[in-house]
Design a protein around this motif. Structure first.
Motif, PDB file in Angstrom:
ATOM      1  N   GLY A 439       0.766  -1.226   0.000  1.00 31.06           N
ATOM      2  CA  GLY A 439       0.000   0.000   0.000  1.00 31.06           C
ATOM      3  C   GLY A 439       0.799   1.279   0.000  1.00 31.06           C
ATOM      4  O   GLY A 439       0.224   2.373   0.024  1.00 31.06           O
ATOM      5  N   ALA A 440       2.137   1.193  -0.034  1.00 33.75           N
ATOM      6  CA  ALA A 440       2.978   2.379   0.043  1.00 33.75           C
ATOM      7  C   ALA A 440       3.545   2.740  -1.334  1.00 33.75           C
ATOM      8  O   ALA A 440       3.336   2.035  -2.322  1.00 33.75           O
ATOM      9  N   GLU A 441       4.295   3.853  -1.383  1.00 39.74           N
ATOM     10  CA  GLU A 441       4.994   4.256  -2.607  1.00 39.74           C
ATOM     11  C   GLU A 441       6.271   3.430  -2.716  1.00 39.74           C
ATOM     12  O   GLU A 441       7.293   3.746  -2.099  1.00 39.74           O
ATOM     13  N   ASN A 442       6.227   2.372  -3.473  1.00 37.94           N
ATOM     14  CA  ASN A 442       7.368   1.461  -3.561  1.00 37.94           C
ATOM     15  C   ASN A 442       8.226   1.815  -4.769  1.00 37.94           C
ATOM     16  O   ASN A 442       8.124   1.223  -5.844  1.00 37.94           O
ATOM     17  N   THR A 443       9.092   2.833  -4.558  1.00 38.21           N
ATOM     18  CA  THR A 443      10.013   3.288  -5.588  1.00 38.21           C
ATOM     19  C   THR A 443      11.411   3.389  -4.990  1.00 38.21           C
ATOM     20  O   THR A 443      11.573   3.496  -3.765  1.00 38.21           O
ATOM     21  N   LYS A 444      12.404   3.387  -5.856  1.00 41.71           N
ATOM     22  CA  LYS A 444      13.777   3.553  -5.376  1.00 41.71           C
ATOM     23  C   LYS A 444      13.975   4.934  -4.769  1.00 41.71           C
ATOM     24  O   LYS A 444      14.705   5.093  -3.779  1.00 41.71           O
ATOM     25  N   THR A 445      13.332   5.938  -5.350  1.00 50.22           N
ATOM     26  CA  THR A 445      13.463   7.297  -4.809  1.00 50.22           C
ATOM     27  C   THR A 445      12.959   7.361  -3.375  1.00 50.22           C
ATOM     28  O   THR A 445      13.622   7.919  -2.487  1.00 50.22           O
ATOM     29  N   ALA A 446      11.789   6.778  -3.127  1.00 45.86           N
ATOM     30  CA  ALA A 446      11.237   6.780  -1.771  1.00 45.86           C
ATOM     31  C   ALA A 446      12.132   5.989  -0.821  1.00 45.86           C
ATOM     32  O   ALA A 446      12.348   6.402   0.335  1.00 45.86           O
ATOM     33  N   LEU A 447      12.684   4.874  -1.280  1.00 43.13           N
ATOM     34  CA  LEU A 447      13.540   4.051  -0.423  1.00 43.13           C
ATOM     35  C   LEU A 447      14.850   4.772  -0.126  1.00 43.13           C
ATOM     36  O   LEU A 447      15.367   4.712   1.007  1.00 43.13           O
ATOM     37  N   ARG A 448      15.407   5.475  -1.117  1.00 44.71           N
ATOM     38  CA  ARG A 448      16.627   6.256  -0.866  1.00 44.71           C
ATOM     39  C   ARG A 448      16.378   7.354   0.167  1.00 44.71           C
ATOM     40  O   ARG A 448      17.211   7.586   1.058  1.00 44.71           O
ATOM     41  N   GLU A 449      15.237   8.038   0.054  1.00 46.20           N
ATOM     42  CA  GLU A 449      14.925   9.101   1.013  1.00 46.20           C
ATOM     43  C   GLU A 449      14.769   8.533   2.419  1.00 46.20           C
ATOM     44  O   GLU A 449      15.246   9.124   3.393  1.00 46.20           O
ATOM     45  N   LEU A 450      14.123   7.383   2.532  1.00 42.90           N
ATOM     46  CA  LEU A 450      13.964   6.740   3.831  1.00 42.90           C
ATOM     47  C   LEU A 450      15.318   6.328   4.396  1.00 42.90           C
ATOM     48  O   LEU A 450      15.594   6.522   5.592  1.00 42.90           O
ATOM     49  N   ALA A 451      16.176   5.778   3.544  1.00 44.04           N
ATOM     50  CA  ALA A 451      17.507   5.352   3.999  1.00 44.04           C
ATOM     51  C   ALA A 451      18.327   6.553   4.469  1.00 44.04           C
ATOM     52  O   ALA A 451      19.028   6.468   5.491  1.00 44.04           O
ATOM     53  N   ALA A 452      18.244   7.674   3.757  1.00 43.03           N
ATOM     54  CA  ALA A 452      18.995   8.873   4.145  1.00 43.03           C
ATOM     55  C   ALA A 452      18.520   9.386   5.505  1.00 43.03           C
ATOM     56  O   ALA A 452      19.333   9.752   6.373  1.00 43.03           O
ATOM     57  N   ARG A 453      17.200   9.414   5.718  1.00 38.87           N
ATOM     58  CA  ARG A 453      16.674   9.870   7.013  1.00 38.87           C
ATOM     59  C   ARG A 453      17.086   8.922   8.129  1.00 38.87           C
ATOM     60  O   ARG A 453      17.422   9.355   9.244  1.00 38.87           O
ATOM     61  N   THR A 454      17.082   7.632   7.838  1.00 41.30           N
ATOM     62  CA  THR A 454      17.436   6.649   8.861  1.00 41.30           C
ATOM     63  C   THR A 454      18.922   6.722   9.195  1.00 41.30           C
ATOM     64  O   THR A 454      19.307   6.642  10.375  1.00 41.30           O
ATOM     65  N   LEU A 455      19.782   6.876   8.195  1.00 43.02           N
ATOM     66  CA  LEU A 455      21.209   7.068   8.468  1.00 43.02           C
ATOM     67  C   LEU A 455      21.423   8.284   9.365  1.00 43.02           C
ATOM     68  O   LEU A 455      22.235   8.252  10.303  1.00 43.02           O
ATOM     69  N   ALA A 456      20.705   9.362   9.084  1.00 40.96           N
ATOM     70  CA  ALA A 456      20.852  10.584   9.884  1.00 40.96           C
ATOM     71  C   ALA A 456      20.464  10.336  11.342  1.00 40.96           C
ATOM     72  O   ALA A 456      21.061  10.923  12.258  1.00 40.96           O
ATOM     73  N   GLU A 457      19.467   9.480  11.578  1.00 38.90           N
ATOM     74  CA  GLU A 457      19.073   9.157  12.951  1.00 38.90           C
ATOM     75  C   GLU A 457      20.211   8.476  13.707  1.00 38.90           C
ATOM     76  O   GLU A 457      20.273   8.542  14.940  1.00 38.90           O
ATOM     77  N   PHE A 458      21.087   7.793  12.978  1.00 40.57           N
ATOM     78  CA  PHE A 458      22.263   7.151  13.587  1.00 40.57           C
ATOM     79  C   PHE A 458      23.484   8.071  13.558  1.00 40.57           C
ATOM     80  O   PHE A 458      24.583   7.629  13.891  1.00 40.57           O
TER      81      PHE A 458
END
Length: 465
Positions: A439-458
């Motif tokens: 049900g989500a936006e399953n694109t590489k762009t969305a996954l890259r943005e999520l990965a960047a935000r998650t890296l920043a949390e660490f």
């Protein structure tokens, strides 16, 4: 993938015409179960490695590498027994026709699309070829090289071993016969005789099965149904979005140490936080279930799949500030794996006797796990060899597992998936992430943005392709 070293085991079966012992070319029971189960369920899995060269590629060196890969673990395929209840066998199958070099260069922005395209090209573990090698020139002067191999022929660490042997020029003769070297009558007689000799082990497996069936049924009746959404008419083919994260080892290791963890624990923490962001938490306690492949491949090991799996529950709310609980949970799971006998391993002797419908039910149930597990594989430090496909060190190296022929309906029905694989080489850790959220936006762009935000949390920074 964590590595567990055991003494190597040699298997021999009968004698050749000159009196020498012949290597046993039957598939290991785990290999046969993996192949037959996925075949019954319509699943196809491959292992893929990608080298990116920012400098000119030595094509003579690459051709030597391609030739040498045809020896050892990749230079084989599966020949099924004529008997439905017998073990399949390995036979020689050296090479695909040639290196597949793309006719037209493509921009760097299309590199990951080409990698996906290569991952979906056919590999056939039964009829061959079971692997292929492709090259893509990029318009900025760089070159990408990828090898894709059937997972039913080789696993992640086996892939690393095969690549290292090919780079070093080590041509291993595993003693496998050519395809169809046995007449049908001889194959029937030999396989029937071997099955008869295996009868005591099969009988013990039936006893174990009778002991395990009741607790298994109780767990199944108490289990909650898998999380999924109605995909409607979503039968269109889907390639699950995948990205690669590169982080400098000095920064990565310093952050792991600051959080009270190790490199592998930090990968697990990153996986847990990504899973939390993509809705892959357990419904009862909010934890994320990680499934860790632990390799027990030994020197000279010819198994296609040489690993065990452990499951760990991790609280994703704590991992960005403290990895000690996750580290302790993983350590305890590994200790339990080493010290607890696996009584169910005896059941592998029933693999050749298992009918296709039963295999399909088991595989489908494993994929539709209500805990929504995240597979996290750590290949570890690969030294300075395997990034030299053409004999020179590539600037980037990554690896991943992929599934072929998926449909949106199937992915939605099983609740999506998430998979991470990490390796350390060339002063960097590379982490591939493959993920799909219903049900989500399953694109590489969305996954890259999520990965960047998650890296920043660490408090980490990295290059994300």
């Amino acid at each position: 993938m964590a590595v567990r070293i055991r003494p190597a085991r040699a298997f021999f079966h009968g004698r050749s015409s000159d009196g020498e012992a012949r290597p046993d070319n039957r598939l290991a029971l785990m290999d046969q179960g993996f192949f037959a189960g996925h075949r019954a369920a319509g699943q196809k899995e491959v292992t893929q490695c990608v080298w990116i060269y920012e400098h000119p590629v030595d094509f003579d060196g690459l051709r030597r590498f391609h030739h040498n890969l045809g020896y050892g673990l990749m230079g084989r395929r599966i020949e099924r027994s004529p008997l439905p209840f017998a073990r399949h066998r390995w036979v020689v199958d050296r090479w695909p026709a040639d290196i597949d070099i793309a006719e037209c260069a493509r921009p760097r922005s299309e590199l990951s699309d080409w990698v996906d395209e290569r991952s979906q090209l056919p590999t056939d573990p039964e009829w061959g070829p079971s692997w292929h090698l492709g090259v893509l020139p990029l318009t900025d002067g760089a070159t990408a090289v990828t090898v894709v191999a059937s997972h039913y022929v080789i696993d992640g660490l086996g892939f690393v071993v095969a690549v290292a042997d090919a780079i070093l020029g080590n041509r291993r003769d595993l003693g496998y016969p050519p395809p169809r070297s046995r007449t049908r009558l001889r194959a029937v007689l030999e396989d029937a005789g071997q099955t008869a000799r295996d009868a005591p082990e099969i009988a013990r497996a039936l006893v174990v099965a009778s002991k395990l069936v009741r607790p298994t049924r109780r767990r199944e009746s108490a289990a909650s149904p898998p999380v999924g959404v109605d995909a409607g008419g979503g039968d269109e083919p889907v390639v699950v979005p995948g990205i690669t994260i590169y982080v400098g080892l000095e920064e990565w290791d310093a952050r792991a140490n600051a959080l009270g963890g190790t490199s592998n624990t930090l990968v697990a923490g990153l996986a847990a936080k990504l899973a939390e962001r993509m809705g892959r938490r357990r419904s009862d306690d909010g934890a994320v279930t990680l499934q860790l492949p632990i390799s027990d491949r030994t020197e000279g090991d010819t198994r296609a799949v040489a690993l065990s799996l452990v499951r760990v529950r991790v609280d994703p709310t704590r991992v960005t500030t403290d990895l000690r609980d996750a580290r302790a949970a993983i350590k305890q799971a590994l200790t339990t794996l080493r010290e607890t006998p696996d009584e169910s391993a005896q059941l592998l002797w029933l693999t050749p006797l298992t009918p296709k419908p039963a295999f399909k039910r088991m595989v489908d149930a494993a994929f539709a796990d209500p805990d929504l597990p995240v597979i996290v594989s750590n290949l570890g430090d690969l030294g300075s060899l395997v990034n030299r496909a053409d004999g020179t060190p590539s600037e980037y190296l990554s690896g991943r597992g992929m599934r072929q022929g998926l449909t949106r309906r199937w992915l939605e029905r099983i609740g999506g998936e998430m998979y991470l694989l990490s390796l350390r080489i060339g002063g960097k850790i590379s982490i591939t992430v493959r993920a799909y959220q219903p049900g989500a936006e399953n694109t590489k762009t969305a996954l890259r943005e999520l990965a960047a935000r998650t890296l920043a949390e660490f408090d980490l920074t990295g290059k994300i392709d």
